[in-house]
Design an enzyme around this catalytic site. Structure first.
Site, PDB file in Angstrom:
ATOM      1  CB  CYS A 298      -0.922  -0.030   1.223  1.00 57.98           C
ATOM      2  SG  CYS A 298      -1.949   1.437   1.363  1.00 57.98           S
TER       3      CYS A 298
ATOM      4  CB  CYS B 159      -0.598   2.476   4.125  1.00 57.57           C
ATOM      5  SG  CYS B 159      -2.037   1.758   3.382  1.00 57.57           S
ATOM      6  CG  ASP B 160       3.172   1.193   4.371  1.00 55.11           C
ATOM      7  OD1 ASP B 160       2.692   1.623   5.427  1.00 55.11           O
ATOM      8  OD2 ASP B 160       3.007   0.026   3.979  1.00 55.11           O
TER       9      ASP B 160
END
Ligand code: NAP
Length: 313
Positions: A138, A141-142
């Site tokens: 992701c 997200c990261d």
């Protein structure tokens, strides 16, 4: 303690992505008071998508989490109820269908399966051990953890290119590792990737191993599939976007599925079990768009309404 809810729910929706929330909207507006079981991730995959640019009605695009919040609010406005809970067991053998969750048990006259799909893994040494320590599925997200770093993206589809391009906001460089020398991704994304100075392609190659130093990703072994040559590439992050597997383990053996494990639904979203409908990526390996999933959800909701009209005593 298990609190058994013996009240029969007219429509129980399993999964809270665009399909489930659209089904909730339609069934709520028919006064069916649907219950949505959110699953582990409210909103599903779109909730971790930075921006959605191809959902009509939002000419400037809309953030994935914001779109999910809108879907939820709209369904709740008409009486849908959402529980943060996951199904553990389900029985399709008789109606009303019995559904057990972590914290409850329900009886439902109709079910809408909208449990979506999960990103596929490469299944190579180092991948699982280093997930969250440099291996990610992701970018939204990261990505921010990789400020100024060098990363690779594995895959040649729309997801790989879209997420790879998103990563260029943070990183120094993105190498896209693709197993062929031709991309599967659409033309617009291809052009954006080819034009981006931070993006490079490594063709005909796959990742054979992810290596670590001090507990975080430090390098990968790349294998050229044409020559068989293996080379080591020093890298800080590995983002994997190689497709998805449907979340259908719960329904195994109870409803017809195709060879890849997707639930088979007809154009009325009806599965092989009367009263059980399926919508979104759990039943669609082809389109996988927010709009197509939401459309399938709306259709499943409408069919659940018809089914209940026909089968009410
Ligand atoms: P996908 O289209 O199935 O592409 C998966 C990619 O990963 C392919 O390039 C495939 O290679 C590669 N791959 C698969 N298994 C692999 C393995 N074991 N090792 C190395 N490479 C592997 O998946 P996706 O990109 O997630 O897209 C799924 C669907 O969502 C598509 O229909 C796509 O159009 C849609 N989508 C659309 C958008 C958008 O419109 N903005 C964004 C994201 C996704 P091969 O090409 O050689 O098979």
């Amino acid at each position: 303690m298990t609190d058994t809810n013996e009240k029969i729910i007219k429509t129980l929706i399993i999964g809270s992505g665009p399909a489930g929330l659209a089904a909730a909207l339609y069934t709520a507006r028919a006064n069916l008071e649907p219950l949505i079981l959110s699953g582990m991730e409210l909103g599903g995959q779109v909730s971790v998508t930075h921006i959605v640019e191809n959902y009509p009605g939002f000419p400037e695009g809309i953030g994935g989490p914001e779109l999910v919040e809108n879907f939820q609010k709209q369904a709740e406005r008409f009486g849908a109820r959402l529980e943060f809970d996951s199904v553990t067991e389900i029985d399709f053998s008789s109606r009303p269908f019995r559904v057990k969750t972590w914290s409850n048990e329900y009886l439902a006259e109709t079910l809408i399966l909208s449990t979506g799909a999960t990103p596929r893994h490469l299944n190579i040494p180092g991948e699982t051990e280093l997930t969250g320590r440099g291996v990610s599925y992701c970018a939204t997200c990261d990505g921010h953890f990789f400020q100024g770093k060098d990363v690779i993206v594995v895959g040649g589809g729309d997801s790989a290119l879209e997420e790879g391009l998103f990563l260029t906001r943070y990183v120094n460089s993105v190498k896209i590792i693709h197993r062929r020398n031709e991309l599967r991704a659409g033309a617009i994304l291809q052009k954006r990737a080819f034009d981006n100075p931070k993006v490079e392609f490594v063709w005909d190659s796959t990742v054979a191993e992810v290596k670590e130093a001090n507990g975080i990703v430090s390098a990968v072994t790349l294998k050229n599939l044409k020559t068989g040559t293996e080379t080591e590439l020093k890298i800080d992050g590995v983002f994997i976007f190689i497709g998805h597997d449907p979340n259908t383990q719960l329904y195994q053996g109870q409803v017809d599925m195709d060879a890849e494990g997707y639930v088979i639904a007809d154009r009325f979203m009806q599965t092989s079990v009367p009263g059980v409908f399926a919508a979104g990526e759990v039943a669609d390996s082809h389109f996988r768009q927010v709009i197509t999933s939401a459309g399938m959800g709306a259709a499943a909701g409408m069919q659940a309404i018809h089914f209940l009209e026909e089968h009410s005593a």
